[in-house]
Design a protein around this motif. Structure first.
Motif, mmCIF file in Angstrom:
data_model
loop_
_atom_site.group_PDB
_atom_site.id
_atom_site.type_symbol
_atom_site.label_atom_id
_atom_site.label_comp_id
_atom_site.label_asym_id
_atom_site.label_seq_id
_atom_site.Cartn_x
_atom_site.Cartn_y
_atom_site.Cartn_z
ATOM 1 N N GLU A 5 0.872 -1.164 0.000
ATOM 2 C CA GLU A 5 0.000 0.000 0.000
ATOM 3 C C GLU A 5 0.913 1.219 0.000
ATOM 4 O O GLU A 5 1.711 1.416 0.897
ATOM 5 C CB GLU A 5 -0.913 -0.002 1.225
ATOM 6 C CG GLU A 5 -1.944 1.099 1.168
ATOM 7 C CD GLU A 5 -3.005 0.945 2.245
ATOM 8 O OE1 GLU A 5 -3.771 1.891 2.403
ATOM 9 O OE2 GLU A 5 -3.052 -0.093 2.897
ATOM 10 N N GLN A 6 0.821 2.017 -1.041
ATOM 11 C CA GLN A 6 1.728 3.140 -1.236
ATOM 12 C C GLN A 6 1.320 4.317 -0.347
ATOM 13 O O GLN A 6 0.155 4.481 -0.017
ATOM 14 C CB GLN A 6 1.710 3.561 -2.711
ATOM 15 C CG GLN A 6 2.061 2.433 -3.658
ATOM 16 C CD GLN A 6 3.472 1.933 -3.469
ATOM 17 O OE1 GLN A 6 4.395 2.712 -3.322
ATOM 18 N NE2 GLN A 6 3.643 0.630 -3.436
ATOM 19 N N PRO A 7 2.287 5.179 0.037
ATOM 20 C CA PRO A 7 1.989 6.314 0.908
ATOM 21 C C PRO A 7 0.957 7.277 0.322
ATOM 22 O O PRO A 7 0.227 7.918 1.038
ATOM 23 C CB PRO A 7 3.331 7.020 1.076
ATOM 24 C CG PRO A 7 4.356 6.114 0.546
ATOM 25 C CD PRO A 7 3.685 5.081 -0.291
ATOM 26 N N SER A 8 0.877 7.371 -0.993
ATOM 27 C CA SER A 8 -0.040 8.309 -1.628
ATOM 28 C C SER A 8 -1.470 7.780 -1.686
ATOM 29 O O SER A 8 -2.315 8.366 -2.337
ATOM 30 C CB SER A 8 0.451 8.620 -3.040
ATOM 31 O OG SER A 8 0.498 7.439 -3.807
ATOM 32 N N GLY A 9 -1.749 6.657 -1.010
ATOM 33 C CA GLY A 9 -3.084 6.070 -1.030
ATOM 34 C C GLY A 9 -3.263 5.075 -2.154
ATOM 35 O O GLY A 9 -4.334 4.519 -2.314
ATOM 36 N N LEU A 10 -2.217 4.857 -2.935
ATOM 37 C CA LEU A 10 -2.286 3.874 -4.008
ATOM 38 C C LEU A 10 -1.886 2.518 -3.476
ATOM 39 O O LEU A 10 -1.141 2.405 -2.512
ATOM 40 C CB LEU A 10 -1.356 4.282 -5.156
ATOM 41 C CG LEU A 10 -1.677 5.591 -5.852
ATOM 42 C CD1 LEU A 10 -0.616 5.900 -6.902
ATOM 43 C CD2 LEU A 10 -3.049 5.552 -6.487
ATOM 44 N N GLN A 11 -2.377 1.488 -4.109
ATOM 45 C CA GLN A 11 -2.001 0.126 -3.742
ATOM 46 C C GLN A 11 -1.636 -0.623 -5.014
ATOM 47 O O GLN A 11 -2.037 -0.250 -6.106
ATOM 48 C CB GLN A 11 -3.130 -0.570 -2.987
ATOM 49 C CG GLN A 11 -4.432 -0.655 -3.754
ATOM 50 C CD GLN A 11 -5.598 -0.993 -2.863
ATOM 51 O OE1 GLN A 11 -5.711 -0.501 -1.746
ATOM 52 N NE2 GLN A 11 -6.480 -1.831 -3.360
ATOM 53 N N LYS A 27 -0.479 0.527 -10.039
ATOM 54 C CA LYS A 27 -0.825 1.271 -8.834
ATOM 55 C C LYS A 27 -2.230 1.814 -9.052
ATOM 56 O O LYS A 27 -2.494 2.480 -10.043
ATOM 57 C CB LYS A 27 0.157 2.419 -8.600
ATOM 58 C CG LYS A 27 1.534 1.947 -8.236
ATOM 59 C CD LYS A 27 2.461 3.127 -8.018
ATOM 60 C CE LYS A 27 3.862 2.651 -7.706
ATOM 61 N NZ LYS A 27 4.793 3.768 -7.553
ATOM 62 N N THR A 29 -6.011 3.352 -7.051
ATOM 63 C CA THR A 29 -6.628 3.904 -5.852
ATOM 64 C C THR A 29 -7.587 2.857 -5.290
ATOM 65 O O THR A 29 -7.924 1.870 -5.963
ATOM 66 C CB THR A 29 -7.427 5.178 -6.175
ATOM 67 O OG1 THR A 29 -8.501 4.840 -7.058
ATOM 68 C CG2 THR A 29 -6.540 6.254 -6.797
#
Length: 75
Positions: A5-11, A27, A29
Motif C-alpha cells: 500500500e503506497q503512501p499516496s493512497g495507491l495500492q 498502482k 486507488t
C-alpha cells in the motif's frame, strides 16, 4: 519500495495473497480497486485486497515481502 500500500493512497494491483510476484502490476486507488472487483476483474480472486479476503483476514500488512522465486535445476 517494498510496501504493497503506497503512501499516496495507491495500492499495488494485484497484491497476491500468497506473496508471489506478478508479471504486470499497477498502482490503483481504493476506488479503482473496488471498481475492478465489481467488474469481476480476472485477477481479483487472488488479490489480498479482495473484499472477501479482507473481511476474513484483514487488510494486508504494509511490509509484505514477496515470496522468493523458486529455483529450478536445469540440465
Amino acid at each position: 519500495m517494498d510496501t504493497q500500500e503506497q503512501p499516496s493512497g495507491l495500492q499495488i494491483c494485484p497484491t497476491r495473497i500468497d506473496g508471489a510476484p506478478v508479471l504486470f502490476a499497477h498502482k490503483v486507488t481504493q476506488g479503482q480497486c473496488q471498481d475492478r472487483q465489481r467488474g469481476h476483474y480476472h485477477k481479483c480472486f487472488t488479490c489480498a485486497f479482495n473484499n472477501a479476503f479482507v473481511a476474513k483476514n484483514g487488510r494486508p500488512e504494509e511490509h509484505v515481502k514477496p515470496a522468493p522465486p523458486k529455483k529450478v535445476q536445469v540440465g
